[in-house]
Design an enzyme around this catalytic site. Structure first.
Site, mmCIF file in Angstrom:
data_model
loop_
_atom_site.group_PDB
_atom_site.id
_atom_site.type_symbol
_atom_site.label_atom_id
_atom_site.label_comp_id
_atom_site.label_asym_id
_atom_site.label_seq_id
_atom_site.Cartn_x
_atom_site.Cartn_y
_atom_site.Cartn_z
ATOM 1 N N GLY A 1 0.786 -1.233 0.000
ATOM 2 C CA GLY A 1 0.000 0.000 0.000
ATOM 3 C C GLY A 1 0.813 1.275 0.000
ATOM 4 O O GLY A 1 0.359 2.302 -0.488
ATOM 5 N N GLU B 1 3.710 4.358 5.766
ATOM 6 C CA GLU B 1 2.522 3.555 5.453
ATOM 7 C C GLU B 1 1.501 4.402 4.712
ATOM 8 O O GLU B 1 1.487 5.633 4.830
ATOM 9 C CB GLU B 1 1.866 3.045 6.751
ATOM 10 N N ASP B 2 0.614 3.730 3.989
ATOM 11 C CA ASP B 2 -0.468 4.464 3.329
ATOM 12 C C ASP B 2 -1.546 4.836 4.350
ATOM 13 O O ASP B 2 -2.048 5.972 4.334
ATOM 14 C CB ASP B 2 -1.068 3.653 2.181
ATOM 15 N N ASP C 1 -5.142 2.322 10.390
ATOM 16 C CA ASP C 1 -6.574 2.089 10.591
ATOM 17 C C ASP C 1 -6.799 1.485 11.966
ATOM 18 O O ASP C 1 -6.761 2.179 12.966
ATOM 19 C CB ASP C 1 -7.083 1.195 9.452
ATOM 20 N N LYS D 1 -7.055 6.859 10.251
ATOM 21 C CA LYS D 1 -8.485 6.610 10.466
ATOM 22 C C LYS D 1 -8.678 6.279 11.951
ATOM 23 O O LYS D 1 -8.842 5.120 12.325
ATOM 24 C CB LYS D 1 -8.923 5.445 9.571
ATOM 25 N N PHE E 1 -14.242 3.429 3.687
ATOM 26 C CA PHE E 1 -13.240 2.618 2.988
ATOM 27 C C PHE E 1 -12.768 3.388 1.766
ATOM 28 O O PHE E 1 -13.565 3.688 0.872
ATOM 29 C CB PHE E 1 -13.810 1.254 2.593
ATOM 30 N N VAL E 2 -11.495 3.726 1.754
ATOM 31 C CA VAL E 2 -10.945 4.565 0.681
ATOM 32 C C VAL E 2 -9.959 3.784 -0.187
ATOM 33 O O VAL E 2 -9.382 2.769 0.250
ATOM 34 C CB VAL E 2 -10.257 5.821 1.256
ATOM 35 N N ASP F 1 -5.876 -0.180 -1.828
ATOM 36 C CA ASP F 1 -6.622 -1.065 -2.723
ATOM 37 C C ASP F 1 -7.929 -1.531 -2.126
ATOM 38 O O ASP F 1 -8.145 -1.478 -0.919
ATOM 39 C CB ASP F 1 -5.773 -2.308 -3.045
ATOM 40 N N ARG G 1 -5.358 0.732 -6.781
ATOM 41 C CA ARG G 1 -4.130 1.275 -6.185
ATOM 42 C C ARG G 1 -3.533 2.421 -7.004
ATOM 43 O O ARG G 1 -2.931 3.345 -6.474
ATOM 44 C CB ARG G 1 -3.047 0.184 -6.056
#
Ligand SMILES: O=P(O)(O)OC[C@H]1O[C@H](OP(=O)(O)OP(=O)(O)O)[C@H](O)[C@@H]1O
Ligand SMILES: Oc1ncnc2cn[nH]c12
Ligand SMILES: [Mg+2]
Length: 178
Positions: free
Chosen positions: A43, A98-99, A102, A130, A151-152, A158, A164
């Site tokens: 990610g 990191e992307d 969560d 998040k 959820f993005v 992804d 992605r």
């Protein structure tokens, strides 16, 4: 692909501007150091590439791969380290990239693992945070955007390995994954 989006949360230009702000902050914070910047695959690959190209620092790069979401939209809670670092990190100033942060399952596992290798320092940089879904006591040192519980996809993120490559951050229509 845009037809699958419920809304565009952040445009390509907004993401680019924020990444440059983060890079300037990190460049100031790491002045005089040579950080090891570690991207968590898959990610983080877009955010990592954009971020490091704006870091005015001597630095080295590496990657780890961890996964816990599989084909769904909820964390399995089980984090597997599928690819490890090439070199020892003892004494290094490590910046984990990191992307998204969560639940915190992934980064909690990676932070515990890397702290056991005695880096000089270990900080976290995430494009998206998040906080509503956090189940672990973990916060990032650098955050691009704090987002609600949606959820993005895009900029590396992804759904079932798709989306992605999108140059923006979009909220996926629930009809796509329900
Ligand atoms: O804070 P968490 O709840 O752990 O969620 C965040 C993690 O989940 C996603 O990775 P994923 O497991 O989907 O693998 P990927 O990076 O290959 O997409 C994302 O890239 C983060 O690594
Ligand atoms: O909103 C999200 N989109 C894609 N992957 C993840 C993982 N955690 N949260 C996500
Ligand atoms: Mg990931």
């Amino acid at each position: 692909m845009e037809q699958d989006m419920q809304q565009i949360l952040f445009t390509q230009d907004q993401v680019a501007a924020r990444v440059q702000e983060l890079a300037a902050q990190i460049t100031r914070d790491y002045a005089g150091k040579t950080p090891l910047v570690v991207g968590v695959l898959r990610g983080s690959f877009i955010f990592m590439a954009d971020l490091v190209r704006h870091l005015d620092l001597p630095l080295t790069l590496d990657f780890m791969a961890a996964s816990s979401y599989g084909a769904g939209t909820t964390s399995s809670g089980l984090v597997n380290i599928r690819l490890d670092l090439h070199d020892d990190i003892a004494g290094r100033d490590v910046l984990l990239v990191e992307d998204i942060l969560d639940t915190g399952n992934t980064l909690s596992k990676l932070v515990a693992e890397l702290k056991g290798r005695h880096p000089a320092s270990l900080k976290l940089c995430v494009l998206l945070d998040k906080p509503e879904r956090r189940t672990r006591p973990l916060e990032a040192d650098y955050v691009g955007f704090t987002i609600p519980d949606a959820f993005v996809v895009g900029c590396g993120l992804d759904y079932d390995q798709k989306y992605r490559q999108l140059p923006y951050i979009g909220v996926l229509k629930p009809s796509v994954y329900e």
